[in-house]
Design a protein around this motif. Structure first.
Motif, PDB file in Angstrom:
ATOM      1  N   ARG A 121       0.830  -1.211   0.000  1.00  0.00           N
ATOM      2  CA  ARG A 121       0.000   0.000   0.000  1.00  0.00           C
ATOM      3  C   ARG A 121       0.862   1.258   0.000  1.00  0.00           C
ATOM      4  NH1 ARG A 121      -4.329  -1.498   4.689  1.00  0.00           N
ATOM      5  NH2 ARG A 121      -5.248   0.494   4.037  1.00  0.00           N
ATOM      6  N   ARG A 122       2.171   1.058  -0.344  1.00  0.00           N
ATOM      7  CA  ARG A 122       3.131   2.159  -0.489  1.00  0.00           C
ATOM      8  C   ARG A 122       3.186   3.015   0.774  1.00  0.00           C
ATOM      9  NH1 ARG A 122       5.197   2.850  -5.293  1.00  0.00           N
ATOM     10  NH2 ARG A 122       5.594   5.077  -4.976  1.00  0.00           N
ATOM     11  N   HIS A 123       3.332   2.348   1.903  1.00  0.00           N
ATOM     12  CA  HIS A 123       3.415   3.030   3.200  1.00  0.00           C
ATOM     13  C   HIS A 123       4.876   3.341   3.483  1.00  0.00           C
ATOM     14  CE1 HIS A 123       3.138   3.206   7.732  1.00  0.00           C
ATOM     15  NE2 HIS A 123       2.176   4.035   7.370  1.00  0.00           N
ATOM     16  N   LEU A 124       5.220   4.620   3.545  1.00  0.00           N
ATOM     17  CA  LEU A 124       6.621   5.041   3.665  1.00  0.00           C
ATOM     18  C   LEU A 124       7.290   4.564   4.951  1.00  0.00           C
ATOM     19  CD1 LEU A 124       9.012   6.607   2.532  1.00  0.00           C
ATOM     20  CD2 LEU A 124       8.059   8.683   3.570  1.00  0.00           C
ATOM     21  N   PRO A 125       6.664   4.726   6.136  1.00  0.00           N
ATOM     22  CA  PRO A 125       7.329   4.231   7.359  1.00  0.00           C
ATOM     23  C   PRO A 125       7.637   2.739   7.311  1.00  0.00           C
ATOM     24  CG  PRO A 125       5.551   5.729   7.935  1.00  0.00           C
ATOM     25  CD  PRO A 125       5.428   5.470   6.471  1.00  0.00           C
ATOM     26  N   ALA A 126       6.755   1.954   6.701  1.00  0.00           N
ATOM     27  CA  ALA A 126       7.024   0.512   6.563  1.00  0.00           C
ATOM     28  C   ALA A 126       8.225   0.273   5.654  1.00  0.00           C
ATOM     29  CB  ALA A 126       5.800  -0.208   6.014  1.00  0.00           C
TER      30      ALA A 126
END
Length: 512
Positions: A121-126
């Motif tokens: 889901r293109r989550h930056l922190p992950a």
């Protein structure tokens, strides 16, 4: 028939409301207060219970979560986040927070799976978590093909979202180059070159690899202009000087590169910088010689010029391995030259070289002339001077194994040392050790080394012949036959029709 008049209807509705209000038994109204209060409580409770919004319930849970995290009470934090996820199971921030709590509880695999789920889901922190925990500290060669794809997605996302994250951008450029996606790597390297001007040469090198000559020259010229401007502000900076020289060599301005390095040696601040620049100057001369040798002309004057340049290089940088190797190559290649000038320069070159390389040249020459006693003498002296030189050790092993009373045990030790001293041994080194093992009767061990010699065209025929004998000795007649047939095919292919005719004549019975 009358037209519809909305004012009349409004007047009727107002009259109805007034009469309804006046008809309320206000004297008995206090009796309904408990029912009203109960209705309000029930409504408020139902709203809180079924609302997923940012009400006081969520604020209370957030407060509980914050307190549990401050106290490092991760089981309580997990319970709180699970309650929040029940109300909002697709909330990426909650999933990320839950993954961190699970990691803190030593459930690393579950945390990793959740972070990878968030990456989709293109989550930056992950992505940054995966970079720190799964990528940094490892080599690209450590990853499988699937893992490399994930590495690329992580670095691409971070690079796109955080333009000033130079660390991630460097790693992304390295990844693209490793994956041979050079066209995609060039724009990333050029972005880095905006803050790291010396990166411009890397972009030029990638473009040249793609046969984009004009772009390569453009990138290198732009990089050269920028580092020259930097050099004006800091003329004694040896690193900038070396970067200028590299760009000039790339642009085939070898004379300029040599002058740049000579000037920098004169103003070097420390002995270490002077040594580094001297080595670079030797490399520049070697690059110039290599460039000259690309010319189709092969006149005496051309060879004399090359030897003269190498004579200067060996005096400037006698310990530079590239200089030493090229000196040895050219001296050995010019041994058959009869020209007096070339012979004079060659002898001067040998005498001016370090003792180790001089002994190496003399020992290799003796080995080529089958003077094994002199070969052993000089190669042993060379090995004493340069004990980590694989080429010297390999030739010494050959001399020890070929002499009249061969010392196979010592030859094997030397051959092993030659292979151990280089990260990627050439097939010639394996062929040397294979021959020694063959002569010692250790045929099973010889097979693996001789098979590694097969990729070298000049060793292939001899390796097939020896492999046929080895497999015969160990009892595998099928493989022995295969190698022998291959060797015979190669031998026949190498013979010209005239050679075959002469062979037939020799085999024919003599006539009276």
């Amino acid at each position: 028939m009358h037209a519809f008049n909305p004012l009349t209807w409004f007047r009727w509705m107002g009259e109805f409301i007034r009469c309804w209000f006046l008809g309320i038994p206000w004297r008995d109204a206090p009796k309904a207060i408990p029912a009203v209060i109960l209705s309000m409580v029930l409504f408020t409770t139902a709203f809180i219970a079924f609302s997923g919004g940012a009400g006081w319930r969520n604020r209370l849970l957030d407060r509980q979560l914050q307190v549990s995290l401050e106290r490092e009470d991760f089981p309580t934090a997990e319970i709180v986040i699970r309650r929040q996820l029940e109300a909002d199971p697709k909330n990426v921030e909650l999933i990320h927070r839950f993954a961190l709590v699970r990691e803190a509880q030593s459930f690393e695999e579950e945390a990793k799976a959740l972070m990878r789920q968030l990456m989709t889901r293109r989550h930056l922190p992950a992505a940054k978590w995966l970079l720190e925990n799964e990528i940094i500290g490892k080599k690209l060669t450590d990853f499988s093909s699937e893992e490399l794809d994930e590495v690329g997605r992580v670095l691409q996302l971070i690079t796109e979202r955080e333009d000033k994250n130079l660390g991630a951008k460097r790693m992304y450029a390295e990844y693209l180059i490793f994956e041979q996606r050079l066209s995609s790597a060039i724009p990333v390297v050029l972005e880095l070159a905006e803050v790291e001007p010396m990166r411009g040469l890397q972009a030029a090198s990638l473009a040249r690899h793609l046969n984009e000559s004009e772009a390569a020259e453009q990138y290198a010229s732009a990089a050269l202009e920028r580092v020259e401007e930097m050099h004006k502000d800091d003329p004694t900076n040896s690193q900038i000087a070396m970067s200028i020289a590299r760009n000039q060599i790339f642009l085939e301005r070898h004379s300029d590169a040599i002058r740049t390095l000579k000037r920098s040696i004169d103003v070097a601040k420390t002995q270490e910088e002077r040594r580094m620049l001297t080595q670079a100057l030797g490399d520049a001369i070697v690059a110039y010689v290599t460039y000259i040798e690309k010319s189709p002309t092969n006149t005496v004057q051309e060879r004399l010029r090359v030897l003269t340049m190498l004579d200067a290089a060996v005096k400037i940088a006698p310990n530079n391995p590239r200089v030493v190797t090229m000196v040895a190559d050219h001296v050995l290649a010019s041994l058959s030259e009869d020209d007096e000038q070339i012979s004079t320069v060659r002898e001067a070159l040998i005498s001016g070289s370090p003792a180790g390389i001089a002994h190496f040249i003399k020992g290799t020459t003796a080995l080529m002339n089958e003077d094994l006693a002199m070969a052993e003498l000089h190669l042993e002296k060379a090995a004493e001077q340069m004990p980590r030189s694989a080429a010297i050790l390999n030739n010494l092993a050959v001399a020890l194994a070929m002499k009249q009373e061969p010392d196979y045990e010592k030859a094997l030790q030397v051959a092993n040392a030659a292979i151990d001293n280089v990260p990627s041994p050439t097939p010639h080194f394996y062929e040397t050790r294979g021959q020694i093992l063959f002569r010692m009767g250790r045929f099973r061990e010889a097979i693996s080394d001789l098979e590694r010699a097969l990729p070298a065209p000049d060793l292939e025929l001899r390796a097939h012949q020896m492999l046929a004998d080895c497999y015969d000795k160990v009892g595998d007649t099928d493989l022995a036959r295969g190698h022998r047939e291959t060797a015979e095919t190669m031998t026949n292919a190498e013979q010209s029709p005239t050679d075959v005719l002469e062979t037939k004549r020799e085999d024919a019975p003599a006539r009276d």
